[in-house]
Design an enzyme around this catalytic site. Sequence first.
Site, PDB file in Angstrom:
ATOM      1  N   SER A  38       0.840  -1.205   0.000  1.00 16.80           N
ATOM      2  CA  SER A  38       0.000   0.000   0.000  1.00 16.80           C
ATOM      3  C   SER A  38       0.872   1.250   0.000  1.00 16.80           C
ATOM      4  O   SER A  38       1.630   1.491   0.954  1.00 16.80           O
ATOM      5  CB  SER A  38      -0.905   0.016   1.229  1.00 16.80           C
ATOM      6  OG  SER A  38      -1.497   1.293   1.357  1.00 16.80           O
ATOM      7  N   HIS A  76      -1.208  -1.419  -4.163  1.00 16.06           N
ATOM      8  CA  HIS A  76      -2.486  -1.094  -3.524  1.00 16.06           C
ATOM      9  C   HIS A  76      -2.596   0.424  -3.377  1.00 16.06           C
ATOM     10  O   HIS A  76      -1.732   1.069  -2.780  1.00 16.06           O
ATOM     11  CB  HIS A  76      -2.536  -1.776  -2.160  1.00 16.06           C
ATOM     12  CG  HIS A  76      -3.842  -1.664  -1.450  1.00 16.06           C
ATOM     13  ND1 HIS A  76      -4.916  -2.484  -1.711  1.00 16.06           N
ATOM     14  CD2 HIS A  76      -4.255  -0.838  -0.451  1.00 16.06           C
ATOM     15  CE1 HIS A  76      -5.931  -2.179  -0.902  1.00 16.06           C
ATOM     16  NE2 HIS A  76      -5.556  -1.163  -0.137  1.00 16.06           N
ATOM     17  N   ASP A  98      -4.916   3.415  -1.991  1.00 16.13           N
ATOM     18  CA  ASP A  98      -6.028   3.742  -1.088  1.00 16.13           C
ATOM     19  C   ASP A  98      -6.611   5.105  -1.440  1.00 16.13           C
ATOM     20  O   ASP A  98      -5.980   6.129  -1.209  1.00 16.13           O
ATOM     21  CB  ASP A  98      -5.537   3.736   0.362  1.00 16.13           C
ATOM     22  CG  ASP A  98      -5.219   2.343   0.855  1.00 16.13           C
ATOM     23  OD1 ASP A  98      -6.130   1.492   0.822  1.00 16.13           O
ATOM     24  OD2 ASP A  98      -4.063   2.102   1.264  1.00 16.13           O
ATOM     25  N   MET A 127      -9.218   7.774  -0.500  1.00 16.56           N
ATOM     26  CA  MET A 127     -10.028   8.173   0.672  1.00 16.56           C
ATOM     27  C   MET A 127     -10.553   9.591   0.454  1.00 16.56           C
ATOM     28  O   MET A 127      -9.819  10.465  -0.016  1.00 16.56           O
ATOM     29  CB  MET A 127      -9.169   8.146   1.932  1.00 16.56           C
ATOM     30  CG  MET A 127      -8.498   6.810   2.209  1.00 16.56           C
ATOM     31  SD  MET A 127      -7.702   6.839   3.826  1.00 16.56           S
ATOM     32  CE  MET A 127      -6.803   5.278   3.787  1.00 16.56           C
ATOM     33  N   HIS A 162      -8.400   0.616  -3.973  1.00 16.60           N
ATOM     34  CA  HIS A 162      -9.313   0.381  -2.846  1.00 16.60           C
ATOM     35  C   HIS A 162     -10.039   1.704  -2.567  1.00 16.60           C
ATOM     36  O   HIS A 162      -9.443   2.637  -2.024  1.00 16.60           O
ATOM     37  CB  HIS A 162      -8.476  -0.082  -1.647  1.00 16.60           C
ATOM     38  CG  HIS A 162      -9.253  -0.265  -0.381  1.00 16.60           C
ATOM     39  ND1 HIS A 162      -8.652  -0.388   0.850  1.00 16.60           N
ATOM     40  CD2 HIS A 162     -10.589  -0.366  -0.153  1.00 16.60           C
ATOM     41  CE1 HIS A 162      -9.574  -0.552   1.785  1.00 16.60           C
ATOM     42  NE2 HIS A 162     -10.752  -0.527   1.205  1.00 16.60           N
ATOM     43  N   MET A 218     -12.239   3.958  -0.635  1.00 16.73           N
ATOM     44  CA  MET A 218     -12.888   4.230   0.655  1.00 16.73           C
ATOM     45  C   MET A 218     -13.568   5.582   0.526  1.00 16.73           C
ATOM     46  O   MET A 218     -13.114   6.594   1.075  1.00 16.73           O
ATOM     47  CB  MET A 218     -11.848   4.209   1.779  1.00 16.73           C
ATOM     48  CG  MET A 218     -11.414   2.798   2.156  1.00 16.73           C
ATOM     49  SD  MET A 218      -9.837   2.772   3.014  1.00 16.73           S
ATOM     50  CE  MET A 218      -8.743   2.926   1.611  1.00 16.73           C
ATOM     51  N   MET A 252     -11.382  -6.064   5.769  1.00 14.19           N
ATOM     52  CA  MET A 252     -10.548  -5.093   6.488  1.00 14.19           C
ATOM     53  C   MET A 252     -10.171  -5.683   7.845  1.00 14.19           C
ATOM     54  O   MET A 252     -11.036  -6.156   8.593  1.00 14.19           O
ATOM     55  CB  MET A 252     -11.310  -3.785   6.699  1.00 14.19           C
ATOM     56  CG  MET A 252     -11.579  -2.973   5.441  1.00 14.19           C
ATOM     57  SD  MET A 252     -10.100  -2.508   4.510  1.00 14.19           S
ATOM     58  CE  MET A 252      -9.149  -1.602   5.740  1.00 14.19           C
ATOM     59  N   GLY A 307      -9.089   3.834   7.031  1.00 13.14           N
ATOM     60  CA  GLY A 307      -8.814   5.264   7.136  1.00 13.14           C
ATOM     61  C   GLY A 307      -7.351   5.617   7.300  1.00 13.14           C
ATOM     62  O   GLY A 307      -6.914   6.649   6.800  1.00 13.14           O
ATOM     63  N   PHE A 308      -6.592   4.764   7.988  1.00 13.25           N
ATOM     64  CA  PHE A 308      -5.205   5.125   8.267  1.00 13.25           C
ATOM     65  C   PHE A 308      -4.299   3.903   8.197  1.00 13.25           C
ATOM     66  O   PHE A 308      -4.734   2.792   8.532  1.00 13.25           O
ATOM     67  CB  PHE A 308      -5.089   5.759   9.658  1.00 13.25           C
ATOM     68  CG  PHE A 308      -5.893   7.029   9.783  1.00 13.25           C
ATOM     69  CD1 PHE A 308      -5.378   8.247   9.347  1.00 13.25           C
ATOM     70  CD2 PHE A 308      -7.180   6.994  10.285  1.00 13.25           C
ATOM     71  CE1 PHE A 308      -6.133   9.407   9.421  1.00 13.25           C
ATOM     72  CE2 PHE A 308      -7.947   8.151  10.368  1.00 13.25           C
ATOM     73  CZ  PHE A 308      -7.427   9.370   9.933  1.00 13.25           C
ATOM     74  N   GLY A 309      -3.066   4.146   7.806  1.00 13.97           N
ATOM     75  CA  GLY A 309      -2.072   3.088   7.824  1.00 13.97           C
ATOM     76  C   GLY A 309      -1.487   2.965   9.230  1.00 13.97           C
ATOM     77  O   GLY A 309      -1.719   3.808  10.102  1.00 13.97           O
ATOM     78  N   GLY A 310      -0.741   1.902   9.436  1.00 13.93           N
ATOM     79  CA  GLY A 310      -0.003   1.747  10.681  1.00 13.93           C
ATOM     80  C   GLY A 310      -0.834   1.415  11.904  1.00 13.93           C
ATOM     81  O   GLY A 310      -0.364   1.578  13.036  1.00 13.93           O
ATOM     82  N   ASP A 335      -6.463  -6.504   4.639  1.00 17.78           N
ATOM     83  CA  ASP A 335      -5.875  -5.159   4.559  1.00 17.78           C
ATOM     84  C   ASP A 335      -5.952  -4.498   5.932  1.00 17.78           C
ATOM     85  O   ASP A 335      -7.043  -4.291   6.460  1.00 17.78           O
ATOM     86  CB  ASP A 335      -6.670  -4.345   3.523  1.00 17.78           C
ATOM     87  CG  ASP A 335      -6.138  -2.930   3.345  1.00 17.78           C
ATOM     88  OD1 ASP A 335      -5.059  -2.617   3.878  1.00 17.78           O
ATOM     89  OD2 ASP A 335      -6.816  -2.150   2.651  1.00 17.78           O
ATOM     90  N   GLY A 336      -4.780  -4.175   6.473  1.00 20.65           N
ATOM     91  CA  GLY A 336      -4.709  -3.459   7.734  1.00 20.65           C
ATOM     92  C   GLY A 336      -3.908  -4.211   8.784  1.00 20.65           C
ATOM     93  O   GLY A 336      -4.307  -5.297   9.211  1.00 20.65           O
ATOM     94  N   GLY A 337      -2.763  -3.649   9.145  1.00 18.74           N
ATOM     95  CA  GLY A 337      -1.956  -4.264  10.190  1.00 18.74           C
ATOM     96  C   GLY A 337      -1.308  -5.575   9.786  1.00 18.74           C
ATOM     97  O   GLY A 337      -0.880  -6.352  10.652  1.00 18.74           O
ATOM     98  N   GLY A 393       1.180  -1.929   4.135  1.00 22.71           N
ATOM     99  CA  GLY A 393       1.675  -0.562   3.986  1.00 22.71           C
ATOM    100  C   GLY A 393       2.935  -0.361   4.795  1.00 22.71           C
ATOM    101  O   GLY A 393       4.045  -0.397   4.267  1.00 22.71           O
TER     102      GLY A 393
END
Length: 236
Positions: free
Chosen positions: A26, A49, A51, A53, A82, A84, A153, A158-161, A191-193, A213
């Site tokens: 990402s 990827h 994102d 938003m 993706h 959002m 998800m 909404g946010f990376g990390g 997707d996410g973490g 990401g």
Amino acid sequence: MRRGGGGRTGGANRLGGIMAVQISPSILSADFARLAEAVAAVSNADWIHVDVMDNHFVPNLTLGLPVVESLLKATSTPLDCHLMIEDPDRWAPAYAEAGAGSVTVHAEAARAPVRTLRQIRAAGARAGFALNPATAVEPYEDLLGEIDMLLLMTVEPGFGGQKFLDVVLPKIRRARALIERHGGEVWLQVDGGVSAETIERCAEAGADVFVAGNAVYGAADPARAVDELRALAAEA
Ligand code: DX5
Ligand code: ZN
């Protein structure tokens, strides 16, 4: 044909009955002033990827179609967009028409998902359908024939990390079972973490496409991070 093209695996998510792992870094975690370099740094990735938003569906604001069009000129790696955003029914087909390899819309935002997913496919892209952590997969079983990839998800979008949400793991298992019952053609993306600490849990639960990401762009060597994530998922 773009829809059949799935990066390194040539469009199949199964190799001799075994699921093929795909990694989709990402660029949300990359330097937005150097996106072309960020994309070039992970030429061993299956997808990039992207994102999108809109500061409405999610609180964050990132990029839109003009940046995607520029990225398409900058790389031959297929783009995994993706969305959002609110009103994806209005905006998603344009990403497919521009040349994105995959376009994913959220269940929570789409008002006419069947029409939109069909428009994405008609424009030559793979059609993705995303569910937030608290959205159940079962109500969408009948849509499996309309989609090429289901995105679960594993953080609130909404946010990376952010920290990986283990609470989604049972849903990954249930989604994999639904997909198998349906013939196994739909890719299952998380997707996410997703990181070296969490990717094996996702793979073991049945995911086969992994967005990362921070785990890629936060690494000293992003290409190496892609290879390491791929190896961990393949061994799980
Ligand atoms: C979050 C985005 C993700 C994000 C993942 O809403 O959809 O794609 O970039 O970032 P990491 O891997 O850092 O959690
Ligand atoms: Zn994403």
